[in-house]
Design an enzyme around this catalytic site. Structure first.
Site, short mmCIF file in Angstrom:
data_model
loop_
_atom_site.label_atom_id
_atom_site.label_comp_id
_atom_site.label_asym_id
_atom_site.label_seq_id
_atom_site.Cartn_x
_atom_site.Cartn_y
_atom_site.Cartn_z
N LYS A 196 -0.98 -8.45 -2.12
CA LYS A 196 -2.27 -10.04 -2.32
C LYS A 196 -2.72 -9.36 -3.92
CE LYS A 196 -4.10 -9.87 1.96
NZ LYS A 196 -4.84 -9.52 3.36
N TYR B 90 -8.65 4.50 8.37
CA TYR B 90 -7.65 5.32 8.65
C TYR B 90 -8.36 6.91 8.99
CZ TYR B 90 -4.50 0.77 7.82
OH TYR B 90 -4.03 0.34 8.27
N HIS C 30 1.58 -5.78 11.95
CA HIS C 30 0.68 -4.85 11.15
C HIS C 30 0.32 -3.73 11.97
CE1 HIS C 30 -2.15 -5.79 7.54
NE2 HIS C 30 -3.07 -5.17 8.16
N HIS D 215 -4.15 -1.79 -1.28
CA HIS D 215 -5.62 -1.73 -0.85
C HIS D 215 -6.29 -2.01 -1.94
CE1 HIS D 215 -5.63 -0.28 3.62
NE2 HIS D 215 -5.14 -1.57 3.51
N ARG E 218 2.53 -1.23 10.09
CA ARG E 218 2.07 -0.75 9.24
C ARG E 218 0.47 0.18 8.92
NH1 ARG E 218 0.54 -2.25 3.40
NH2 ARG E 218 -1.87 -3.07 3.04
N ARG F 112 3.66 -5.26 4.03
CA ARG F 112 2.68 -6.24 4.97
C ARG F 112 4.02 -7.09 5.64
NH1 ARG F 112 -0.10 -6.33 0.22
NH2 ARG F 112 -2.70 -5.66 1.12
#
Length: 295
Positions: free
Chosen positions: A170, A276, A241, A267, A244, A146
């Site tokens: 995150k 994806y 992004h 994730h 990414r 990120r």
């Protein structure tokens, strides 16, 4: 009302332990809501009802905010008013009868291998900032980090002799990511040369520095990328992004399994990664239609 907002944001940090970027995001959304209240001459929480919220959401729609942005706004307001009820600032919660809009599922924008190469060719690697920018692009595409993770990347996070880097994503979760030989080559070249010039005799823990020898910001990385995209002649709306997304799509198109990509991207839920699969299925269909004689 402003003081209550500051108390709430402080509680997100102290009691819920949310990240600095998340708190900034919630704060910005609530400040925009407060600006709307001022226009409506509403100066007390007790005067906010369901219709106030609905009018605000209608205002957001008129401002052409995206569906997902409005969904995030509803979440922010829901949590804020729940806090007000808990703290006895209001007697009834106006969000109880507000439905959350359904999210819009847009396939992520990705760059083709040709577009990635065109982008990588833009930085002038005879100049210090060119070497930095080429290294930055190589690292982003090689790792899928990120933009905040790239900006906060430190020297201690690099394990180049092992082909690995570590990052805090995150939820303050650490993950270890492999990094390829090409990106390692550019990192070593940048660290030994251009970065030392940018430091001008000073020291810094951060890998990527601006022209003043300070840590690059997310905004700085975004601005630089936009300029390089224009020079590369790419007409797509490219953000950090997008790199990414391109990283993840490249892996899946070349046979990586979804669980591995989930781990690499950091994730928490595989359902986030599953979008994806739609991109790769679209790619397979395009290849089939192009090359199969009976397509």
């Amino acid at each position: 009302m402003e003081n209550v907002l500051q108390d709430y944001l402080h509680s997100l940090l102290v009691e819920r332990g949310l990240s600095h970027n998340t708190i900034i995001s919630y704060g910005q959304e609530l400040k925009e809501f407060f600006e709307f209240l001022k226009i409506q001459k509403i100066n007390s929480f007790d005067r906010i009802d369901r219709y106030t919220i609905l009018n605000y959401l209608k205002h957001c729609d008129a401002e052409q905010k995206s569906r997902n942005s409005i969904i995030h706004t509803v979440t922010s307001l829901r949590q804020f008013f729940d806090y007000l009820v808990t703290e006895n600032k209001i007697n009834s919660d106006p969000m109880l009868k507000i439905d959350t809009p359904k999210s819009a599922h847009h396939l992520p924008q990705v760059l083709s291998a040709t577009e990635i190469q065109a982008l990588l060719n833009v930085p002038d690697t005879h100049k210090k900032l060119g070497v930095r920018d080429r290294t930055l692009l190589e690292v982003m595409y090689a790792t899928g980090l990120r933009v905040s993770e790239v900006a906060n990347l430190k020297l201690d996070d690099l394990r180049l002799e092992m082909g690995l880097i570590t990052t805090i994503g995150k939820g303050d979760k650490q993950r270890i990511i492999p990094i390829g030989d090409v990106a390692i080559h550019w990192l070593e070249d940048y660290l030994d040369g251009a970065r030392q010039i940018l430091l001008k005799g000073r020291t810094s823990d951060y890998v990527f520095l601006n022209n003043h020898g300070n840590q690059m910001t997310r905004q700085g990385i975004w601005k630089n990328l936009k300029a390089m995209v224009r020079k590369a002649g790419i007409t797509k709306d490219v953000t950090p992004h997008t790199i990414r997304h391109s990283f993840a799509t490249t892996l899946l198109e070349n046979g990586a399994d979804l669980r591995t990509v989930q781990e690499l991207l950091g994730h928490a839920d595989i359902s986030t990664t599953q979008i994806y699969t739609h991109v790769t299925k679209r790619h397979l269909t395009e290849v089939y239609n192009k090359y199969h004689p009976r397509a």
